[in-house]
Write an enzyme that holds these catalytic residues in place. Structure first.
Site, PDB file in Angstrom:
ATOM      1  N   ASP A  51      -5.104  -5.744 -17.682  1.00 46.48           N
ATOM      2  CA  ASP A  51      -4.198  -4.772 -18.306  1.00 46.48           C
ATOM      3  C   ASP A  51      -4.552  -4.396 -19.744  1.00 46.48           C
ATOM      4  OD1 ASP A  51      -2.753  -4.977 -15.926  1.00 46.48           O
ATOM      5  OD2 ASP A  51      -1.549  -6.619 -16.716  1.00 46.48           O
ATOM      6  N   GLY A  80       0.793  -1.225   0.000  1.00 50.64           N
ATOM      7  CA  GLY A  80       0.000   0.000   0.000  1.00 50.64           C
ATOM      8  C   GLY A  80       0.827   1.278   0.000  1.00 50.64           C
ATOM      9  N   ASN A 122       1.605   3.003  -2.671  1.00 49.45           N
ATOM     10  CA  ASN A 122       0.886   3.937  -3.556  1.00 49.45           C
ATOM     11  C   ASN A 122      -0.353   4.486  -2.858  1.00 49.45           C
ATOM     12  OD1 ASN A 122       1.811   4.329  -6.508  1.00 49.45           O
ATOM     13  ND2 ASN A 122       2.282   2.180  -6.056  1.00 49.45           N
ATOM     14  N   LEU A 139      -9.007  -9.787 -10.565  1.00 45.94           N
ATOM     15  CA  LEU A 139      -9.627  -9.257 -11.779  1.00 45.94           C
ATOM     16  C   LEU A 139     -10.978  -8.632 -11.402  1.00 45.94           C
ATOM     17  CD1 LEU A 139      -9.139  -9.225 -14.869  1.00 45.94           C
ATOM     18  CD2 LEU A 139     -10.555 -11.284 -14.993  1.00 45.94           C
ATOM     19  N   ILE A 140     -11.208  -7.402 -11.866  1.00 47.01           N
ATOM     20  CA  ILE A 140     -12.438  -6.694 -11.483  1.00 47.01           C
ATOM     21  C   ILE A 140     -13.642  -7.328 -12.185  1.00 47.01           C
ATOM     22  CG2 ILE A 140     -13.623  -4.450 -11.549  1.00 47.01           C
ATOM     23  CD1 ILE A 140     -11.297  -4.570  -9.558  1.00 47.01           C
ATOM     24  N   ASN A 170      -6.417   1.740 -13.181  1.00 54.56           N
ATOM     25  CA  ASN A 170      -5.368   0.888 -12.599  1.00 54.56           C
ATOM     26  C   ASN A 170      -4.003   1.470 -12.961  1.00 54.56           C
ATOM     27  OD1 ASN A 170      -4.153  -1.467 -11.413  1.00 54.56           O
ATOM     28  ND2 ASN A 170      -3.815  -2.263 -13.482  1.00 54.56           N
ATOM     29  N   HIS A 212      -0.145   0.048 -13.769  1.00 56.02           N
ATOM     30  CA  HIS A 212       0.635  -1.159 -14.041  1.00 56.02           C
ATOM     31  C   HIS A 212       2.113  -0.769 -14.079  1.00 56.02           C
ATOM     32  CE1 HIS A 212       1.314  -5.225 -15.400  1.00 56.02           C
ATOM     33  NE2 HIS A 212       2.211  -4.720 -16.240  1.00 56.02           N
ATOM     34  N   GLU A 249       5.576   6.052 -10.144  1.00 54.90           N
ATOM     35  CA  GLU A 249       4.181   5.898  -9.696  1.00 54.90           C
ATOM     36  C   GLU A 249       3.811   7.001  -8.707  1.00 54.90           C
ATOM     37  OE1 GLU A 249       3.435   1.154 -10.295  1.00 54.90           O
ATOM     38  OE2 GLU A 249       4.060   1.780  -8.296  1.00 54.90           O
TER      39      GLU A 249
HETATM   40  C1  GAR Z   1       2.692  -1.192  -7.765  1.00 53.19           C
HETATM   41  O1  GAR Z   1       3.977  -1.137  -8.322  1.00 53.19           O
HETATM   42  C2  GAR Z   1       1.654  -1.376  -8.867  1.00 53.19           C
HETATM   43  O2  GAR Z   1       2.037  -0.799 -10.079  1.00 53.19           O
HETATM   44  C3  GAR Z   1       1.598  -2.867  -8.975  1.00 53.19           C
HETATM   45  O3  GAR Z   1       1.667  -3.333  -7.657  1.00 53.19           O
HETATM   46  C4  GAR Z   1       2.525  -2.452  -6.914  1.00 53.19           C
HETATM   47  C5  GAR Z   1       1.881  -2.173  -5.568  1.00 53.19           C
HETATM   48  O4  GAR Z   1       2.802  -1.559  -4.739  1.00 53.19           O
HETATM   49  N1  GAR Z   1       0.430  -3.295  -9.647  1.00 53.19           N
HETATM   50  C6  GAR Z   1       0.403  -4.362 -10.446  1.00 53.19           C
HETATM   51  O5  GAR Z   1       1.369  -5.077 -10.641  1.00 53.19           O
HETATM   52  C7  GAR Z   1      -0.947  -4.619 -11.103  1.00 53.19           C
HETATM   53  N2  GAR Z   1      -0.795  -5.543 -12.193  1.00 53.19           N
HETATM   54  P1  GAR Z   1       2.352  -0.859  -3.396  1.00 53.19           P
HETATM   55  O6  GAR Z   1       1.483  -1.868  -2.626  1.00 53.19           O
HETATM   56  O7  GAR Z   1       3.626  -0.562  -2.696  1.00 53.19           O
HETATM   57  O8  GAR Z   1       1.575   0.365  -3.766  1.00 53.19           O
END
Ligand code: GAR
Length: 189
Positions: free
Chosen positions: A145, A12, A14, A87-88, A102, A104, A174
């Site tokens: 995706d 978490g 992000n 998957l939503i 989302n 990626h 990000e």
């Molecule tokens: C992020 O890098 C995001 O882009 C990725 O999971 C990570 C979560 O990090 N998402 C995917 O791979 C979706 N296919 P976080 O929990 O530290 O935010």
């Protein structure tokens, strides 16, 4: 002010960054955190920032009324996936048409699809010896995706990089871009 629900399955970071951004920027309110994982770090993040959270194990996630009732209870207008690994389902895409996005951790369509998430993506980027990677922010449809791309940003992959250092660079992208992209989209709904 629009209300956003953050969906996350992991640490978490992000989610943390987005919550902090919208504490200062009043375009939107982060009204809810939803996870499928009772051990996800994002639950601690939500608690720390005093954002309500809800846990829906995968099975319950597909029990339409439960999620919809919760989203409605918190008056959610917009859904942001931030490391969400399920998957939503179609009912959610239909209900929130054009209002689910989302992030990626690669330059889609490269390194996307089922099984391509988190560290798996960075390992694949590293193994393939590409010279660039980055982030893709996209609309969510019923396939992993594959929704329309909204924004991409790239960074270089050097010969000295490791999967971990690639992950670090991508996370920085990000953090720098996702909140601003969310802000612009929320303004337009
Ligand atoms: C992020 O890098 C995001 O882009 C990725 O999971 C990570 C979560 O990090 N998402 C995917 O791979 C979706 N296919 P976080 O929990 O530290 O935010």
């Amino acid at each position: 002010m629009k209300n956003i629900a953050l969906f996350a399955s992991g640490r978490g970071t992000n989610a943390d960054n987005i919550i902090q951004y919208f504490k200062k920027n009043k375009t939107a309110n982060i009204g809810l955190v939803i996870t499928n994982n009772k051990n996800a770090g994002v639950l601690e993040v939500a608690k720390y920032h005093e954002v309500p959270s809800a846990i829906f194990p995968k099975r319950e996630f597909f029990a339409r009324h439960k999620i919809l009732e919760t989203l409605s209870h918190y008056n959610i207008d917009f859904i942001v996936l931030a490391g969400f690994m399920i998957l939503i389902p179609k009912y959610l895409i239909d209900t929130f048409s054009g209002r689910i996005i989302n992030i990626h951790p690669a330059l889609l369509p490269a390194f996307g699809g089922k099984g391509m998430y988190g560290s798996h993506v960075h390992q694949a980027v590293y193994d393939s010896k590409v010279s660039q990677t980055g982030i893709t922010i996209h609309h969510v449809n019923e396939f992993y995706d594959e929704g329309a791309v909204i924004f991409q940003a790239s960074c270089s992959v050097e010969k000295t990089d490791t999967p971990e250092s690639i992950a670090h660079k991508v996370h920085q992208l990000e953090y720098a871009h996702y909140p601003k992209v969310i802000e612009n989209l929320v303004k337009s709904i």
